[in-house]
Design a protein around this motif. Sequence first.
Motif, PDB file in Angstrom:
ATOM      1  N   UNK A  10       7.460  13.612  -4.991  1.00 30.82           N
ATOM      2  CA  UNK A  10       7.153  12.414  -3.768  1.00 30.82           C
ATOM      3  C   UNK A  10       6.035  11.049  -3.555  1.00 30.82           C
ATOM      4  N   UNK A  11       5.108  11.961  -4.236  1.00 27.88           N
ATOM      5  CA  UNK A  11       3.949  10.233  -4.431  1.00 27.88           C
ATOM      6  C   UNK A  11       4.779   9.293  -5.055  1.00 27.88           C
ATOM      7  N   UNK A  12       5.519   9.350  -6.181  1.00 18.26           N
ATOM      8  CA  UNK A  12       5.651   9.065  -7.672  1.00 18.26           C
ATOM      9  C   UNK A  12       7.007   7.850  -6.655  1.00 18.26           C
ATOM     10  N   UNK A  17       8.848   2.930  -4.388  1.00 11.72           N
ATOM     11  CA  UNK A  17       9.802   1.907  -3.947  1.00 11.72           C
ATOM     12  C   UNK A  17       8.921   1.135  -3.652  1.00 11.72           C
ATOM     13  N   UNK A  18       7.694   1.088  -3.418  1.00  9.94           N
ATOM     14  CA  UNK A  18       6.242   0.168  -3.338  1.00  9.94           C
ATOM     15  C   UNK A  18       6.493  -1.180  -4.172  1.00  9.94           C
ATOM     16  N   UNK A  19       6.580  -0.332  -5.403  1.00 11.22           N
ATOM     17  CA  UNK A  19       6.186  -1.620  -6.797  1.00 11.22           C
ATOM     18  C   UNK A  19       7.564  -2.390  -6.269  1.00 11.22           C
ATOM     19  N   UNK A  20       8.568  -1.733  -6.637  1.00 12.84           N
ATOM     20  CA  UNK A  20      10.202  -2.857  -6.503  1.00 12.84           C
ATOM     21  C   UNK A  20      10.261  -3.382  -5.247  1.00 12.84           C
ATOM     22  N   UNK A  21       9.183  -2.922  -3.759  1.00  8.72           N
ATOM     23  CA  UNK A  21       9.517  -4.099  -2.747  1.00  8.72           C
ATOM     24  C   UNK A  21       8.616  -5.129  -2.862  1.00  8.72           C
ATOM     25  N   UNK A  22       7.891  -4.814  -3.409  1.00 12.07           N
ATOM     26  CA  UNK A  22       7.104  -6.008  -3.356  1.00 12.07           C
ATOM     27  C   UNK A  22       7.259  -6.781  -4.392  1.00 12.07           C
TER      28      UNK A  22
END
Length: 464
Positions: A10-12, A17-22
């Motif tokens: 889940x943390x991965x 998700x955060x990486x692709x969002x930024x």
Amino acid sequence: MKDKIFTSEHFSILKHLLRWTFIIIPIAIVIGSTVAFFLWLLNFVIHFRFRNPYTLYFLPLAGVLIYFIYKLAGGNAEKGNNLIIDEIHEPGGGVPKRMAPIVLITTIITHLFGGSAGREGTAVQIGGSIAQMFGNWFGLNENDTSIVLMAGVAAGFGAVFGTPLTGAIFALEVLTLGRIQYNALLPCLIASVIGDVTVAAWGVHHTAYHIDVFIITPHWFSAWLPVDFVLLFKIIIASAAFGLASYLFAYMVHGIKTFFVKQVSVPWLIPVLGGLLIISITMLIGKPDYLSLGVDAEHAGAVTIPSAFQAGGADTWSWLWKTIYTTITLGTGFKGGEVTPLFYIGATLGNTLSVLMDAPVGLFAALGFIAVFAGATNTPLACTIMGVELFGGQYVLFFAVACFTAYFFSGHSGIYGAQRIGVPKITGSRFSDSATLSEAGNRRQNYVRHKMKKYGLWTRNKNK
């Protein structure tokens, strides 16, 4: 060992998700801003031509200018959307940065002088070019670069039409027939939404379409069945025609291009001849309704996409005239997209069929609008969603039936020759084992030649 509610997976996922969002947000903002500028400039030149109709007579010279722009500075950018599709499937030389400004400028030139083209191809190429540029800056690997390119396609499409969910699904669906690239689901959705919001933030608005409310005539089985099967049957018949119109459009675009390349030895003369053909046909029919986008009316009573949603808002053969205009324009080297002309063809054909089949005009225009596009791009899911985003969800069943039917009746053809064939539309088809639509088209031409030779309709001179 105690069970954990949340695992490291889940943390991965959260990190992913955060990486692709930024990564995607700045890319989509730049693409949306560029598309907003393109749409503003496009609107300006189209209305400039409305006020100065004599500009049409300079279309052949505009074609020569476009040819030499690509000859001197275009390089592999000439391949357009097909280059982006190829790069997503098999990363190679990349999408050049010059693609975005070159296609923007040449599309504006096409519309300024009356060429019949669209805007989707330009927006998608802008999105792909900018996405590739950011991918290089971020130092992304080949797999991530492919995802970024798909997000660029989604941002460009969602921004240019104001349909963010459609843009995301289109980018996932358009690459391969019968398969959806779920690995880019989140980046494409973020990119398309941000691209659309950015265009709106710049104050650029999209054309609103509306289906008039109609009363369904009751039948003897209406009390037991929730669907009007008489109307549904009419929609299926009409949608088969929409699919055949898609096939005709794709066939004519590729056929006209091949014909001129074979018959004209001087390449820059091809757009000259194309421009002269457009001028001649316009003079012959006596009205400019089929030039440029076909969204805004150049004169009172002009046939446009919005007018097709009203009774009497299109001529019987408006869809065929637009097909001829656009395939000549694009087939002889002018630049722009195919999708808005496909909207025009579908809406006007739907208008005509509604009269012949005694069906609701607005509904059939809307069905043609999305179904011809679905058949030409082989994206029935995206086009069904487009129907909901543009016209509301009340008729979503009819939208799905129309898009899926048109998808099958368009065969293994389409406006993007680089599209892969993942799952054939019909197994065992003569063209179903082709790798791409371009290969299927070549096999189709060879099959036709074989049949013509068999019946003595093909000679050595014709084969030259």
